[in-house]
Design a protein around this motif. Sequence first.
Motif, PDB file in Angstrom:
ATOM      1  N   MET A 175      26.574  -5.471 -31.687  1.00  0.00           N
ATOM      2  CA  MET A 175      25.873  -5.514 -32.672  1.00  0.00           C
ATOM      3  C   MET A 175      25.114  -3.917 -32.753  1.00  0.00           C
ATOM      4  O   MET A 175      24.664  -3.249 -31.895  1.00  0.00           O
ATOM      5  N   ALA A 176      24.886  -3.435 -34.233  1.00  0.00           N
ATOM      6  CA  ALA A 176      24.511  -2.119 -34.343  1.00  0.00           C
ATOM      7  C   ALA A 176      23.286  -2.216 -35.299  1.00  0.00           C
ATOM      8  O   ALA A 176      23.484  -3.016 -36.377  1.00  0.00           O
ATOM      9  N   TYR A 177      22.314  -1.352 -35.030  1.00  0.00           N
ATOM     10  CA  TYR A 177      21.057  -1.417 -35.728  1.00  0.00           C
ATOM     11  C   TYR A 177      20.637  -0.043 -36.107  1.00  0.00           C
ATOM     12  O   TYR A 177      20.660   0.893 -35.093  1.00  0.00           O
ATOM     13  N   GLU A 178      20.137   0.381 -37.408  1.00  0.00           N
ATOM     14  CA  GLU A 178      19.621   1.809 -37.722  1.00  0.00           C
ATOM     15  C   GLU A 178      17.917   1.745 -37.657  1.00  0.00           C
ATOM     16  O   GLU A 178      17.603   0.765 -38.403  1.00  0.00           O
ATOM     17  N   PHE A 179      17.519   2.806 -37.021  1.00  0.00           N
ATOM     18  CA  PHE A 179      16.101   2.705 -37.180  1.00  0.00           C
ATOM     19  C   PHE A 179      15.703   4.043 -37.799  1.00  0.00           C
ATOM     20  O   PHE A 179      16.458   5.165 -37.532  1.00  0.00           O
ATOM     21  N   PRO A 180      14.771   4.191 -38.651  1.00  0.00           N
ATOM     22  CA  PRO A 180      14.145   5.213 -39.528  1.00  0.00           C
ATOM     23  C   PRO A 180      13.603   6.360 -38.152  1.00  0.00           C
ATOM     24  O   PRO A 180      13.405   6.053 -37.094  1.00  0.00           O
ATOM     25  N   PRO A 181      13.459   7.604 -38.700  1.00  0.00           N
ATOM     26  CA  PRO A 181      12.936   8.677 -37.666  1.00  0.00           C
ATOM     27  C   PRO A 181      11.489   8.155 -37.325  1.00  0.00           C
ATOM     28  O   PRO A 181      10.870   7.753 -38.239  1.00  0.00           O
ATOM     29  N   ALA A 182      11.286   8.741 -36.160  1.00  0.00           N
ATOM     30  CA  ALA A 182       9.891   8.568 -35.529  1.00  0.00           C
ATOM     31  C   ALA A 182       9.366   6.933 -35.686  1.00  0.00           C
ATOM     32  O   ALA A 182       8.322   6.535 -35.717  1.00  0.00           O
ATOM     33  N   GLU A 183      10.409   6.006 -35.365  1.00  0.00           N
ATOM     34  CA  GLU A 183       9.929   4.665 -35.285  1.00  0.00           C
ATOM     35  C   GLU A 183       9.903   4.120 -33.800  1.00  0.00           C
ATOM     36  O   GLU A 183      10.621   4.902 -33.083  1.00  0.00           O
ATOM     37  N   ARG A 184       9.042   3.149 -33.544  1.00  0.00           N
ATOM     38  CA  ARG A 184       8.981   2.710 -32.263  1.00  0.00           C
ATOM     39  C   ARG A 184       9.385   1.267 -32.312  1.00  0.00           C
ATOM     40  O   ARG A 184       9.304   0.562 -33.140  1.00  0.00           O
ATOM     41  N   VAL A 185      10.149   0.953 -31.499  1.00  0.00           N
ATOM     42  CA  VAL A 185      10.947  -0.456 -31.249  1.00  0.00           C
ATOM     43  C   VAL A 185      10.652  -1.077 -29.984  1.00  0.00           C
ATOM     44  O   VAL A 185      10.812  -0.180 -28.722  1.00  0.00           O
ATOM     45  N   LEU A 186       9.870  -2.246 -29.834  1.00  0.00           N
ATOM     46  CA  LEU A 186       9.658  -3.031 -28.684  1.00  0.00           C
ATOM     47  C   LEU A 186      10.867  -3.855 -28.316  1.00  0.00           C
ATOM     48  O   LEU A 186      11.194  -4.804 -29.438  1.00  0.00           O
ATOM     49  N   LEU A 187      11.657  -3.704 -27.274  1.00  0.00           N
ATOM     50  CA  LEU A 187      12.610  -4.636 -26.966  1.00  0.00           C
ATOM     51  C   LEU A 187      12.279  -5.669 -25.710  1.00  0.00           C
ATOM     52  O   LEU A 187      11.690  -5.207 -24.883  1.00  0.00           O
ATOM     53  N   THR A 188      12.448  -6.757 -25.966  1.00  0.00           N
ATOM     54  CA  THR A 188      12.232  -7.850 -24.982  1.00  0.00           C
ATOM     55  C   THR A 188      13.628  -8.445 -24.505  1.00  0.00           C
ATOM     56  O   THR A 188      14.320  -8.783 -25.624  1.00  0.00           O
ATOM     57  N   PHE A 189      13.514  -8.930 -23.459  1.00  0.00           N
ATOM     58  CA  PHE A 189      14.782  -9.618 -22.770  1.00  0.00           C
ATOM     59  C   PHE A 189      14.527 -11.112 -22.244  1.00  0.00           C
ATOM     60  O   PHE A 189      13.686 -11.205 -21.437  1.00  0.00           O
TER      61      PHE A 189
END
Length: 112
Positions: free
Chosen positions: A20-34
């Motif tokens: 699975m591939a996702y693109e995020f814009p510049p200076a974005e914060r992404v919180l990943l939880t498992f």
Amino acid sequence: MLVDTMQQGPVSLLVEPEGMAYEFPPAERVLLTFRGPSSMKFEVSHAADCLTIWRPADTEVWAATRPGASVEQIAWSTNPFFGLDKAAGNLHPKPWSEWDHLPATPPRRAPR
């Protein structure tokens, strides 16, 4: 895990083994939880513009971009990966000879 891209260009987030591939814009914060029994055993590899997460068996991966924003599931327990997730059970890929897109095998000629 909080990912802060701090990049001038877009950043790719890949989740394996699904690809699975996702693109995020510049200076974005992404919180990943498992979520799962082995959720803390994930592995991460990175490059300047890409972050690859190798999730453990039976683990869901969720992502949120902003506080209060919707959370998106990016690796699913409802779509188990063969050979990794217990829910895959007896699922297995078809043998190459049974794939629908292959041309019919020509009949063999009898030896002369």
